[in-house]
Design a protein around this motif. Structure first.
Motif, PDB file in Angstrom:
ATOM      1  N   ASP A 159       0.442  -0.971  -0.011  1.00 47.23           N
ATOM      2  CA  ASP A 159      -0.269   0.217  -0.211  1.00 47.23           C
ATOM      3  C   ASP A 159       0.306   1.933  -0.305  1.00 47.23           C
ATOM      4  N   HIS A 160       1.837   1.377   0.661  1.00 43.74           N
ATOM      5  CA  HIS A 160       2.455   2.635   1.017  1.00 43.74           C
ATOM      6  C   HIS A 160       3.980   2.049   1.582  1.00 43.74           C
ATOM      7  N   VAL A 161       5.009   2.433   0.878  1.00 43.67           N
ATOM      8  CA  VAL A 161       6.621   2.265   1.318  1.00 43.67           C
ATOM      9  C   VAL A 161       7.229   3.829   1.666  1.00 43.67           C
ATOM     10  N   VAL A 162       7.833   3.701   2.749  1.00 51.84           N
ATOM     11  CA  VAL A 162       8.151   5.216   3.543  1.00 51.84           C
ATOM     12  C   VAL A 162       9.427   4.795   3.640  1.00 51.84           C
ATOM     13  N   ASN A 163      10.333   5.416   2.942  1.00 57.13           N
ATOM     14  CA  ASN A 163      11.610   5.626   3.873  1.00 57.13           C
ATOM     15  C   ASN A 163      11.668   3.656   3.840  1.00 57.13           C
ATOM     16  N   SER A 164      11.941   3.821   3.366  1.00 54.49           N
ATOM     17  CA  SER A 164      12.400   1.545   3.223  1.00 54.49           C
ATOM     18  C   SER A 164      12.250   0.719   1.628  1.00 54.49           C
ATOM     19  N   CYS A 165      13.139  -0.044   1.452  1.00 48.99           N
ATOM     20  CA  CYS A 165      13.039  -1.040   0.388  1.00 48.99           C
ATOM     21  C   CYS A 165      14.248  -0.547  -0.147  1.00 48.99           C
ATOM     22  N   ASN A 166      15.577  -0.300   1.197  1.00 44.29           N
ATOM     23  CA  ASN A 166      16.906   0.167   0.481  1.00 44.29           C
ATOM     24  C   ASN A 166      17.472  -0.924   0.149  1.00 44.29           C
ATOM     25  N   GLY A 167      17.952  -1.443  -1.239  1.00 47.76           N
ATOM     26  CA  GLY A 167      19.537  -2.535  -2.035  1.00 47.76           C
ATOM     27  C   GLY A 167      18.440  -3.043  -2.327  1.00 47.76           C
ATOM     28  N   GLU A 168      19.406  -4.123  -2.707  1.00 44.92           N
ATOM     29  CA  GLU A 168      19.342  -4.937  -4.701  1.00 44.92           C
ATOM     30  C   GLU A 168      18.053  -5.591  -4.238  1.00 44.92           C
ATOM     31  N   LEU A 169      17.377  -6.466  -4.767  1.00 39.82           N
ATOM     32  CA  LEU A 169      15.768  -7.181  -4.551  1.00 39.82           C
ATOM     33  C   LEU A 169      15.312  -6.850  -2.875  1.00 39.82           C
ATOM     34  N   SER A 170      14.989  -5.226  -2.299  1.00 36.09           N
ATOM     35  CA  SER A 170      14.510  -5.631  -1.493  1.00 36.09           C
ATOM     36  C   SER A 170      13.108  -4.821  -1.481  1.00 36.09           C
ATOM     37  N   CYS A 171      12.324  -5.590  -0.482  1.00 35.12           N
ATOM     38  CA  CYS A 171      11.030  -6.049  -1.209  1.00 35.12           C
ATOM     39  C   CYS A 171      10.394  -5.904  -2.211  1.00 35.12           C
ATOM     40  N   ALA A 172      11.182  -6.565  -3.133  1.00 36.10           N
ATOM     41  CA  ALA A 172      11.191  -7.546  -4.482  1.00 36.10           C
ATOM     42  C   ALA A 172       9.432  -8.364  -4.075  1.00 36.10           C
ATOM     43  N   TYR A 173       9.124  -8.461  -4.999  1.00 26.24           N
ATOM     44  CA  TYR A 173       7.801  -9.642  -5.426  1.00 26.24           C
ATOM     45  C   TYR A 173       7.005 -10.021  -3.028  1.00 26.24           C
ATOM     46  N   ALA A 174       7.060  -8.603  -3.123  1.00 26.91           N
ATOM     47  CA  ALA A 174       6.514  -8.294  -1.631  1.00 26.91           C
ATOM     48  C   ALA A 174       5.005  -8.591  -1.746  1.00 26.91           C
ATOM     49  N   ASN A 175       4.159  -9.397  -1.072  1.00 23.66           N
ATOM     50  CA  ASN A 175       2.356  -8.561  -0.852  1.00 23.66           C
ATOM     51  C   ASN A 175       1.977  -8.194   0.430  1.00 23.66           C
ATOM     52  N   LEU A 176       1.912  -7.352   0.430  1.00 27.45           N
ATOM     53  CA  LEU A 176       1.496  -6.441   1.775  1.00 27.45           C
ATOM     54  C   LEU A 176       0.692  -6.131   1.859  1.00 27.45           C
ATOM     55  N   ASP A 177      -0.562  -6.081   2.568  1.00 26.48           N
ATOM     56  CA  ASP A 177      -1.256  -4.818   2.432  1.00 26.48           C
ATOM     57  C   ASP A 177      -1.528  -4.080   3.727  1.00 26.48           C
ATOM     58  N   GLY A 178      -0.393  -3.313   3.693  1.00 22.30           N
ATOM     59  CA  GLY A 178      -0.064  -3.123   4.344  1.00 22.30           C
ATOM     60  C   GLY A 178       0.877  -1.361   4.238  1.00 22.30           C
ATOM     61  N   HIS A 179       1.525  -0.624   5.493  1.00 17.49           N
ATOM     62  CA  HIS A 179       2.367   0.106   5.595  1.00 17.49           C
ATOM     63  C   HIS A 179       3.759  -0.443   5.306  1.00 17.49           C
ATOM     64  N   VAL A 180       4.625  -0.097   5.169  1.00 20.17           N
ATOM     65  CA  VAL A 180       5.864  -0.098   5.027  1.00 20.17           C
ATOM     66  C   VAL A 180       7.378   0.673   5.968  1.00 20.17           C
ATOM     67  N   VAL A 181       7.249   1.384   6.451  1.00 18.95           N
ATOM     68  CA  VAL A 181       7.635   2.212   7.006  1.00 18.95           C
ATOM     69  C   VAL A 181       8.853   2.488   7.735  1.00 18.95           C
TER      70      VAL A 181
END
Length: 94
Positions: free
Chosen positions: A40-62
């Motif tokens: 749903d929302h990504v804030v200051n997150s998912c930094n780096g090679e393949l980070s958060c790739a193919y994730a399936n999340l109904d929510g926020h990553v902060v």
């Protein structure tokens, strides 16, 4: 030939991504970061090679999922399957 074949399948960060990314300059930053992810929302997150790739999340990553392969294949019930949530610092996943 192998080099050409491999790089013909290169994906940019966020390719196939579904959701919203904060324009903070660090979210979904890295080779194939957030590829084919549904978050749903990504804030200051998912930094780096393949980070958060193919994730399936109904929510926020902060403020989380920092580092190579961090939160890769992450699901709604957190880390499901291998290599989920490896090699990274995981913070607030709501």
């Amino acid at each position: 030939w192998l080099f050409t074949y491999y790089y013909s399948y290169y994906y940019e960060a966020c390719e196939g991504f579904t959701g919203k990314i904060c324009k903070d300059g660090s979210s979904c930053n890295g080779y194939e970061a957030c590829n084919h992810a549904k978050i749903d929302h990504v804030v200051n997150s998912c930094n780096g090679e393949l980070s958060c790739a193919y994730a399936n999340l109904d929510g926020h990553v902060v403020d989380s999922c920092h580092g190579e392969y961090s939160c890769l294949f992450m699901g709604d019930k957190s880390c499901i399957g291998l290599p989920s949530c490896i090699y990274g610092e995981i913070g607030n996943v709501v």
